[in-house]
Design a protein around this motif. Structure first.
Motif, PDB file in Angstrom:
ATOM      1  N   ASP A 137       0.844  -1.185   0.000  1.00 22.97           N
ATOM      2  CA  ASP A 137       0.000   0.000   0.000  1.00 22.97           C
ATOM      3  C   ASP A 137       0.884   1.241   0.000  1.00 22.97           C
ATOM      4  O   ASP A 137       1.697   1.429   0.910  1.00 22.97           O
ATOM      5  CB  ASP A 137      -0.894  -0.017   1.236  1.00 22.97           C
ATOM      6  N   PRO A 138       0.758   2.127  -0.992  1.00 20.56           N
ATOM      7  CA  PRO A 138       1.605   3.325  -1.026  1.00 20.56           C
ATOM      8  C   PRO A 138       1.474   4.178   0.221  1.00 20.56           C
ATOM      9  O   PRO A 138       2.429   4.855   0.612  1.00 20.56           O
ATOM     10  CB  PRO A 138       1.107   4.069  -2.271  1.00 20.56           C
ATOM     11  N   ALA A 139       0.302   4.145   0.873  1.00 18.99           N
ATOM     12  CA  ALA A 139       0.101   4.953   2.078  1.00 18.99           C
ATOM     13  C   ALA A 139       0.962   4.481   3.238  1.00 18.99           C
ATOM     14  O   ALA A 139       1.148   5.225   4.213  1.00 18.99           O
ATOM     15  CB  ALA A 139      -1.377   4.928   2.468  1.00 18.99           C
ATOM     16  N   LEU A 140       1.474   3.261   3.144  1.00 12.07           N
ATOM     17  CA  LEU A 140       2.292   2.709   4.221  1.00 12.07           C
ATOM     18  C   LEU A 140       3.778   2.909   3.985  1.00 12.07           C
ATOM     19  O   LEU A 140       4.603   2.434   4.774  1.00 12.07           O
ATOM     20  CB  LEU A 140       2.006   1.210   4.378  1.00 12.07           C
ATOM     21  N   LEU A 141       4.125   3.597   2.912  1.00 11.24           N
ATOM     22  CA  LEU A 141       5.531   3.751   2.546  1.00 11.24           C
ATOM     23  C   LEU A 141       6.022   5.166   2.834  1.00 11.24           C
ATOM     24  O   LEU A 141       5.295   6.139   2.650  1.00 11.24           O
ATOM     25  CB  LEU A 141       5.728   3.442   1.064  1.00 11.24           C
ATOM     26  N   GLY A 142       7.263   5.251   3.276  1.00 16.32           N
ATOM     27  CA  GLY A 142       7.909   6.535   3.442  1.00 16.32           C
ATOM     28  C   GLY A 142       8.894   6.771   2.314  1.00 16.32           C
ATOM     29  O   GLY A 142       9.162   5.886   1.488  1.00 16.32           O
ATOM     30  N   ALA A 143       9.463   7.957   2.299  1.00 19.05           N
ATOM     31  CA  ALA A 143      10.391   8.312   1.225  1.00 19.05           C
ATOM     32  C   ALA A 143      11.678   7.510   1.293  1.00 19.05           C
ATOM     33  O   ALA A 143      12.421   7.420   0.308  1.00 19.05           O
ATOM     34  CB  ALA A 143      10.702   9.808   1.299  1.00 19.05           C
ATOM     35  N   GLU A 144      11.954   6.866   2.455  1.00 15.96           N
ATOM     36  CA  GLU A 144      13.221   6.154   2.631  1.00 15.96           C
ATOM     37  C   GLU A 144      13.205   4.763   2.022  1.00 15.96           C
ATOM     38  O   GLU A 144      14.194   4.020   2.087  1.00 15.96           O
ATOM     39  CB  GLU A 144      13.577   6.055   4.113  1.00 15.96           C
ATOM     40  N   GLY A 145      12.097   4.334   1.452  1.00 18.06           N
ATOM     41  CA  GLY A 145      12.064   3.034   0.798  1.00 18.06           C
ATOM     42  C   GLY A 145      11.468   1.948   1.674  1.00 18.06           C
ATOM     43  O   GLY A 145      10.734   2.212   2.623  1.00 18.06           O
ATOM     44  N   PHE A 146      11.796   0.695   1.354  1.00 19.77           N
ATOM     45  CA  PHE A 146      11.158  -0.471   1.961  1.00 19.77           C
ATOM     46  C   PHE A 146      12.216  -1.548   2.129  1.00 19.77           C
ATOM     47  O   PHE A 146      12.998  -1.811   1.206  1.00 19.77           O
ATOM     48  CB  PHE A 146      10.029  -0.931   1.029  1.00 19.77           C
ATOM     49  N   LEU A 147      12.281  -2.182   3.313  1.00 16.23           N
ATOM     50  CA  LEU A 147      13.361  -3.123   3.625  1.00 16.23           C
ATOM     51  C   LEU A 147      12.813  -4.500   4.002  1.00 16.23           C
ATOM     52  O   LEU A 147      12.777  -4.860   5.187  1.00 16.23           O
ATOM     53  CB  LEU A 147      14.220  -2.584   4.777  1.00 16.23           C
ATOM     54  N   PRO A 148      12.386  -5.317   3.048  1.00 21.07           N
ATOM     55  CA  PRO A 148      12.102  -6.722   3.382  1.00 21.07           C
ATOM     56  C   PRO A 148      13.414  -7.449   3.677  1.00 21.07           C
ATOM     57  O   PRO A 148      14.492  -6.997   3.288  1.00 21.07           O
ATOM     58  CB  PRO A 148      11.446  -7.262   2.118  1.00 21.07           C
ATOM     59  N   ASP A 149      13.319  -8.570   4.360  1.00 19.39           N
ATOM     60  CA  ASP A 149      14.518  -9.322   4.718  1.00 19.39           C
ATOM     61  C   ASP A 149      14.776 -10.461   3.742  1.00 19.39           C
ATOM     62  O   ASP A 149      13.863 -10.965   3.072  1.00 19.39           O
ATOM     63  CB  ASP A 149      14.395  -9.884   6.138  1.00 19.39           C
ATOM     64  N   ALA A 150      16.033 -10.878   3.718  1.00 15.58           N
ATOM     65  CA  ALA A 150      16.465 -12.021   2.927  1.00 15.58           C
ATOM     66  C   ALA A 150      17.456 -12.826   3.750  1.00 15.58           C
ATOM     67  O   ALA A 150      17.981 -12.348   4.765  1.00 15.58           O
ATOM     68  CB  ALA A 150      17.111 -11.555   1.621  1.00 15.58           C
ATOM     69  N   LEU A 151      17.693 -14.062   3.343  1.00 16.42           N
ATOM     70  CA  LEU A 151      18.697 -14.924   3.957  1.00 16.42           C
ATOM     71  C   LEU A 151      19.733 -15.266   2.898  1.00 16.42           C
ATOM     72  O   LEU A 151      19.375 -15.681   1.795  1.00 16.42           O
ATOM     73  CB  LEU A 151      18.061 -16.201   4.508  1.00 16.42           C
TER      74      LEU A 151
END
Length: 567
Positions: A137-151
């Protein structure tokens, strides 16, 4: 026995009716220091490893005595790491590997696999546009981006180099039910194997802070505090399979095999079903320890309905099938319905961030309350048996620590000794560790509603004269007797199972206390009594018989067995 306490430099050891603390060595990284410490239970420094970087954040010892620690090489976000270092017990650096890019930042925790490879938890930075394309949802995003995790699994190729040999990315396993025209649309409650991309924090979406590996299942468990859950994924996949929904032992690719702690996160529960309130340090309890195969977490307790207080929680997941899959009926949440064991002290035990716990051979649990820099050990009944406070730094925080049972040829726990001729998978000499007593033979529930458990404290060294047997989960105030034999058994007897075989020597008769605990100090008189006195190198099997008039028809029951090799 009457309670007793011994004051050491920087630590307190106290006997409170459960197992005595075992003498151990603890490795930890002070949060404000570049030096990793190994201390004994008195607080004396046994070894130390100076470094050039602060922790990033975990450190622990391998079976050959090598230290492996994460290094904080970048300040991208809270908990950032960026490097892994393996150092010999003698301080020689064997591997110093940097792994971070503008898009990838290792953080918080890692696990070393039996083959020596390291699996890192890694922030994976996506732009706002990439996150929206994923279905966020774009409303849940800030200008700093999005950080999902990986292994990322890394194998060492040289003193400063390594190759990625396996990957898993959370972004490949998402679902959203907000917008049918956006990517990954589906009903969240129909897909517990997928992650709701519209839950979690705005930037640091998952904040994975703990990871463990189960070699028998070839699975990885991670603690995901922003979802208040533990997740398990299949490690047997190829990288290509891990990016999809098929393949691997499970046949499910990189989808979640199991999740627990907050069923509302996948639409199959409410806020009332939530168990975890931010969490750290998920791990399987090792084979041979009480609770083996169960999962344990440090439950920070932030935002509990009853107030902010921490707990250490143990739960028993469903037994996976032959392919490593966990049973889940349609429309229901993953089991279990509750915790198997928990420890909390709402008045004095709270760490809002970080934290760790560890089950020990004698059934006790060692806990790290990070924001007070405090390590302490509790028995199965909750009594505190040992405490140590990190004296370094302001603040004196510690991410977590790990304790190790070790001894020299005389059975004295005073440092790491290399065993002659023994080696691990990489050809390194293995530490000469004490052989701890081993529980065996399954007890049956008694009128307390639980099965009586037999554990131990002190030392198996006869010369120290401090070996203690203790039985927990007996009926309150039950009268009983400890007994010993030279060989184990497992045959029906009374309302339970007889775990020792003839000839059997009765030791002392005792009464359990009001909470169903009984203990016996095996001093030299008892150790040398009977037709076959116990000598160094002898193996003996112990059990506890007790009356249980409110139980089954026989009116008596027994604990499990405990096999002990004396030094």
């Amino acid at each position: 026995m009457t309670p007793r306490s011994l004051l050491f430099l920087g630590a307190v050891l106290a006997f409170t009716g459960s197992a005595l603390a075992q003498e151990r060595l603890t490795v930890y990284q002070p949060f404000t220091s570049t030096t990793t410490l190994l201390v004994d239970d008195s607080g004396a420094v046994v070894n130390s490893w100076p470094g050039s970087a602060t922790p990033g954040a975990n450190a622990f010892l391998l079976p050959d005595g090598d230290l492996v620690r994460a290094l904080n090489l970048t300040q991208r976000i809270a908990g950032s790491g960026g490097g892994i270092e393996r150092i010999g017990y003698d301080g020689q650096v064997e591997w110093q590997f940097r792994f971070y890019t503008p898009k990838l930042t290792p953080h918080h925790d890692f696990v070393v696999l039996p083959n020596g490879n390291v699996v890192l938890t890694v922030y994976e930075e996506l732009s706002t546009a990439e996150a929206v394309a994923l279905g966020r949802d774009p409303a849940l995003l800030g200008a700093e981006g999005f950080l999902p995790d990986a292994l990322y699994e890394i194998t060492q190729t040289g003193p400063t180099t390594g190759d990625v040999v396996w990957e898993w990315h959370a972004k490949d396993h998402v679902v959203q039910d907000r917008d049918p025209n956006a990517a990954n649309y589906g009903v969240v409650s129909d897909h517990p194997e997928l992650i709701d991309v519209d839950l979690g924090l705005s930037t640091d979406w998952m904040h994975v802070n703990g990871i463990d590996y189960n070699a028998e299942l070839d699975q990885l468990a991670i603690s995901v505090p922003t979802f208040n859950e533990v997740w398990i994924v299949d490690h047997s996949t190829t990288t290509a399979e891990a990016a999809g929904h098929t393949g691997g032992n499970s046949g499910k690719g990189g989808d979640l095999l199991y999740r627990w702690g907050n069923p509302a996160a996948y639409g199959r529960g409410t806020a009332a079903d939530r168990v975890f309130f931010f969490l750290h340090d998920v791990h399987w309890i090792d084979a041979g320890l009480p609770g083996a195969g169960n999962l344990m977490v440090f439950n920070n307790g932030n935002g509990r309905p009853t107030g902010n207080w921490s707990s250490v929680d143990e739960f028993t997941p469903p037994t996976p099938d032959a392919n490593g899959n966990y049973a889940l009926a349609p429309g229901t949440a993953f089991g279990p319905s509750g915790l198997t064991w928990t420890y909390a002290d709402q008045l004095s035990f709270y760490s809002n961030i970080m934290g760790g716990a560890q089950r020990l051979e004698n059934g006790n649990t060692r806990i790290c309350a990070s924001t007070t820099g405090t390590f302490f050990e509790v028995g199965a009944g909750g009594g505190v048996t040992w405490t140590y406070v990190n004296p370094i730094g302001a603040p004196n925080w510690v991410f977590k620590g790990r304790s190790y049972l070790d001894c020299d040829a005389n059975g004295v726990h005073d440092g790491f000794e290399l065993a002659s001729g023994a080696a691990d998978l990489n050809g390194n000499a293995v530490l000469d560790v004490c052989e701890p007593p081993i529980g065996y033979c399954t007890a049956t529930p008694n009128s307390s509603g639980q099965a009586a458990t037999l554990n131990w404290g002190g030392s198996t060294n006869i010369a120290l004269n401090d070996f203690v047997l203790y039985a927990d989960s007996c009926p309150p105030n039950a009268f009983g007797v400890f007994a010993v034999s030279e060989a184990p058994a497992s045959v029906p007897f009374g309302d339970g199972v007889l775990c020792v075989s003839a000839p059997i020597t009765r030791l002392s008769a005792v009464s359990a206390n009001a909470i169903g605990s009984a203990s016996l100090l095996l001093d030299n008189d008892l150790l040398t009594s009977g037709a076959s006195p116990i000598a160094p190198g002898s193996q003996r099997c112990f059990t506890f018989f007790f009356r249980d008039a409110a139980g089954g028809p026989a009116g008596f029951n027994l604990s499990n067995g405990l096999s002990v090799t004396f030094l």
